[in-house]
Design a protein around this motif. Sequence first.
Motif, short mmCIF file in Angstrom:
data_model
loop_
_atom_site.label_atom_id
_atom_site.label_comp_id
_atom_site.label_asym_id
_atom_site.label_seq_id
_atom_site.Cartn_x
_atom_site.Cartn_y
_atom_site.Cartn_z
N VAL A 65 42.03 47.74 44.13
CA VAL A 65 41.71 46.32 44.34
C VAL A 65 42.13 45.44 43.16
N LYS A 66 42.63 46.04 42.11
CA LYS A 66 43.04 45.26 40.93
C LYS A 66 44.08 44.21 41.32
N GLY A 67 43.87 43.01 40.82
CA GLY A 67 44.79 41.91 41.11
C GLY A 67 44.50 41.20 42.41
N ARG A 68 43.61 41.75 43.24
CA ARG A 68 43.28 41.12 44.52
C ARG A 68 41.80 40.70 44.59
N PHE A 69 40.93 41.48 43.99
CA PHE A 69 39.49 41.19 44.03
C PHE A 69 39.02 40.70 42.66
#
Length: 128
Positions: A65-69
């Motif tokens: 989820v890094k960069g999105r959440f």
Amino acid sequence: QVQLVESGGGSVQAGGSLRLSCAVFRYDYGFSCMGWFRQAPGKEREGVAAIDGGGSESIRYADSVKGRFTISRDNAKNTLYLQMNSLKPDDTAMYYCAAGWRRVSCNDSFFSGRAPYWGQGTQVTVSS
């Protein structure tokens, strides 16, 4: 009795966004680790994001989820948030809010799911 109440789940198309909230009651909220977890059907529960309290607010994310959440907390409102952008069908799951032991920083044990307090969950469904 500590109570955590999630909200904000729903159904979106891939690429869409949702913002989850977790209201916390009867808990020394400002000084402890808080986090979001998810569990998809047939899969184990996994840590999504965690944020420390006590002024540290150090953050940890799952690689997926890094960069999105984005996890955040409003200590004045005793509320934890999870902003989810660029959602994918693989993000479909029940999402749970969790709180750690009072005044204990986030650690690997918490992120693996060993948290004492949990909400009831909110469903997120992402269609392709």
